[in-house]
Design a protein around this motif. Structure first.
Motif, short mmCIF file in Angstrom:
data_model
loop_
_atom_site.label_atom_id
_atom_site.label_comp_id
_atom_site.label_asym_id
_atom_site.label_seq_id
_atom_site.Cartn_x
_atom_site.Cartn_y
_atom_site.Cartn_z
N ASP A 67 -6.91 39.92 52.41
CA ASP A 67 -6.26 38.64 52.08
C ASP A 67 -6.95 37.92 50.93
N ARG A 68 -8.06 38.47 50.45
CA ARG A 68 -8.74 37.91 49.27
C ARG A 68 -8.42 38.69 48.00
N LEU A 69 -7.44 39.57 48.08
CA LEU A 69 -7.17 40.52 47.00
C LEU A 69 -5.71 40.43 46.56
N LEU A 70 -5.49 40.51 45.26
CA LEU A 70 -4.13 40.60 44.72
C LEU A 70 -4.12 41.67 43.64
N LEU A 71 -3.30 42.69 43.82
CA LEU A 71 -3.15 43.74 42.81
C LEU A 71 -2.23 43.24 41.70
N GLY A 201 -9.57 54.78 31.46
CA GLY A 201 -8.61 55.12 30.42
C GLY A 201 -7.17 54.99 30.88
N LEU A 202 -6.84 53.85 31.50
CA LEU A 202 -5.51 53.66 32.07
C LEU A 202 -4.76 52.49 31.44
N ALA A 203 -5.02 52.23 30.16
CA ALA A 203 -4.35 51.11 29.50
C ALA A 203 -2.84 51.23 29.57
N GLY A 204 -2.32 52.45 29.51
CA GLY A 204 -0.88 52.64 29.53
C GLY A 204 -0.27 52.54 30.91
N LEU A 205 -1.09 52.52 31.95
CA LEU A 205 -0.57 52.48 33.31
C LEU A 205 -0.47 51.05 33.85
N ARG A 206 -1.33 50.15 33.34
CA ARG A 206 -1.35 48.74 33.73
C ARG A 206 -1.67 48.55 35.20
N VAL A 207 -2.95 48.51 35.52
CA VAL A 207 -3.37 48.29 36.89
C VAL A 207 -4.71 47.56 36.91
N GLY A 208 -4.78 46.54 37.73
CA GLY A 208 -6.00 45.77 37.92
C GLY A 208 -5.86 44.95 39.19
N TYR A 209 -6.76 44.00 39.38
CA TYR A 209 -6.67 43.17 40.58
C TYR A 209 -7.54 41.94 40.40
N LEU A 210 -7.29 40.96 41.25
CA LEU A 210 -8.13 39.78 41.26
C LEU A 210 -8.59 39.50 42.68
N VAL A 211 -9.73 38.86 42.79
CA VAL A 211 -10.35 38.55 44.08
C VAL A 211 -10.65 37.05 44.11
N ALA A 212 -10.20 36.40 45.17
CA ALA A 212 -10.41 34.95 45.31
C ALA A 212 -10.27 34.59 46.78
N GLU A 213 -10.51 33.32 47.10
CA GLU A 213 -10.31 32.87 48.47
C GLU A 213 -8.82 32.96 48.81
N PRO A 214 -8.47 33.19 50.06
CA PRO A 214 -7.07 33.45 50.44
C PRO A 214 -6.08 32.40 49.95
N GLY A 215 -6.48 31.13 49.94
CA GLY A 215 -5.57 30.10 49.49
C GLY A 215 -5.18 30.26 48.03
N LEU A 216 -6.14 30.59 47.18
CA LEU A 216 -5.85 30.82 45.77
C LEU A 216 -5.00 32.08 45.59
N VAL A 217 -5.32 33.13 46.34
CA VAL A 217 -4.53 34.36 46.26
C VAL A 217 -3.07 34.08 46.61
#
Length: 341
Positions: A67-71, A201-217
Motif C-alpha cells: 500500500d506504499r507502492l505505486l507502479l 536498459g528499458l527506456a522503451g518499455l516505460r516502467v518505474g514506481y514510487l514509494v510513499a505513505e499510503p495516503g499520498l499513494v
C-alpha cells in the motif's frame, strides 16, 4: 522562469554511427534473461494487465508494504501524477537536476521556484536554502546532471508535515550499496521515485514506481489512468526484483564505479576540463570553455554528448557525458584532447 529548454533530453543528441555518451542507460542492456522474461509475457497480451504479482515483487524487494507502492509508466509518469494530484502553494525544484519534474509542474499550471546549487560548493545541498514555506520540494539523488550524491540526513532535514518531499532516485541503484537512499524512511510527506530504465536498459518499455505513505499513494493513484503499466513492463518489474537481478545490479554498480574512476583519471590530464563535486552516478558533468563548439566537434568525430545549457543553473560551458567501459573512455579522452588542440 521558462528560460531553459526543459523538454530537451539526451536521446535527441544520439545519431546513427555515433558513440552514445549522451544517454545515461547502461551499455549491453537489457540482458538476455530479462528479454526472455519480457518475451514470455507477450502470450498474455489479450488480457488486461494485472499488477498484483509485480506489486508484491517490488514490495518484497524493498521490504515495504504494497500500500506504499505505486507502479508507473516510468519516472516521467510519476512526475505528471504529482503535478496532477497536488496543488502546491509554493513548489520548489532544486537545480541543476532532471528537468522533467519542473516541466510537468509548469504544464499542470503550477508556478515553480528554483533553488540553484553552485559548482563552487560542489553542487552540495544546504537544506537551509530551501524556503521554509515550500509545500512541494523536488530533488534528485544522485542528481542528474551533476552526479552528486546528497547525504540522506540532508534530505530528511527537508521533510516536514504539510510538505511533499519528492526525491528522484532513478540512479540510486547505480550506487553500490545505495548508502544514501531514503526509500523506506518514515519521514512525513516523503515520496521516492525509482526507475528500471537506467540499469536495465528499458527506456522503451516505460516502467518505474514510487514509494510513499499510503495516503499520498492513494491521492496519486486517483489521478492515474487505468492499466498504466503494460503486461511486458510488469513482467520486467518482477524479473528486476528477484535475487538474481539484485546480485547483477550490485555487480553492475561496482563495475560502474571502476569505469567512472578510470574516466575521471583520464579527464584529470586534460587541463581545459573542470569537474565539481564527487561524482557517484553513471555520468559526469564537465565544464570547459566553448562547450557548444566542442560538442559539435566531438559529434563530427563520432561522439554524442549531452549539452548542459538546458539545465537551470548551468550554461553554455557545460557538457554531461555518460560513463562507459574503459576502451570507450580512453578513445573519448583522446578525441577530446584532439578537439581542444
Amino acid at each position: 522562469m521558462t528560460d531553459f529548454d526543459l523538454d530537451h533530453h539526451g536521446d535527441v543528441e544520439v545519431g546513427e554511427g555515433l558513440v552514445d555518451l549522451a544517454v545515461n542507460v547502461r551499455t549491453d542492456t537489457p540482458p538476455q534473461w530479462l528479454l526472455d522474461e519480457i518475451a514470455t509475457s507477450l502470450t498474455d497480451l489479450a488480457a488486461y494487465p494485472r499488477q498484483d504479482a509485480a506489486m508484491a515483487a517490488v514490495a518484497v524487494r524493498h521490504g515495504i508494504s504494497p500500500d506504499r507502492l505505486l507502479l508507473t509508466a516510468g519516472a516521467a509518469e510519476a512526475f505528471v501524477l504529482i503535478a496532477r494530484a497536488f496543488k502546491p502553494q509554493r513548489a520548489v525544484v532544486v537545480h541543476p537536476q532532471f528537468t522533467e519534474p519542473e516541466a510537468a509542474l509548469r504544464a499542470a499550471g503550477h508556478s515553480v521556484d528554483r533553488v540553484i546549487l553552485r559548482p563552487e560548493d560542489g553542487f552540495r545541498l544546504d537544506p537551509a536554502a530551501v524556503p521554509e514555506d515550500a509545500d512541494l520540494v523536488v530533488i534528485g539523488n544522485p542528481t542528474n546532471p551533476t552526479s552528486v550524491l546528497h547525504p540522506a540526513e540532508d534530505l530528511r532535514a527537508l521533510a516536514r508535515p504539510g510538505r511533499v518531499l519528492v526525491v528522484d532516485e532513478a540512479f540510486m541503484d547505480a550506487v553500490p550499496g545505495e548508502p544514501e537512499s531514503v526509500l523506506g524512511a518514515e519521514s512525513p510527506g516523503l515520496l521516492v521515485i525509482r526507475s528500471l530504465t537506467k540499469t536495465w536498459g528499458l527506456a522503451g518499455l516505460r516502467v518505474g514506481y514510487l514509494v510513499a505513505e499510503p495516503g499520498l499513494v492513494a491521492r496519486l493513484a486517483a489521478v492515474q489512468p487505468h492499466w498504466p503499466v503494460s503486461t511486458p513492463a510488469l513482467a520486467a518489474a518482477i524479473a528486476c526484483s528477484n535475487n538474481r537481478a539484485i546480485t547483477t545490479a550490485v555487480a553492475a554498480a561496482q563495475e560502474l564505479d571502476r569505469q567512472r574512476a578510470h574516466l575521471v583519471a583520464g579527464l584529470a590530464e586534460v587541463d581545459a576540463v573542470k569537474t565539481y563535486g564527487v561524482a557517484r552516478g553513471p555520468f559526469l558533468l564537465l565544464r570547459l570553455d566553448g562547450a557548444a563548439v566542442v560538442r559539435t566537434a566531438l559529434r563530427e568525430r563520432g561522439f554524442a554528448v549531452r549539452r548542459g545549457d538546458t539545465f537551470p543553473g548551468l550554461g553554455p560551458d557545460w557538457l554531461r557525458i555518460a560513463v562507459r567501459p574503459e576502451a570507450t573512455a580512453d578513445l573519448f579522452v583522446k578525441t577530446l584532447r584532439e578537439v581542444l588542440g
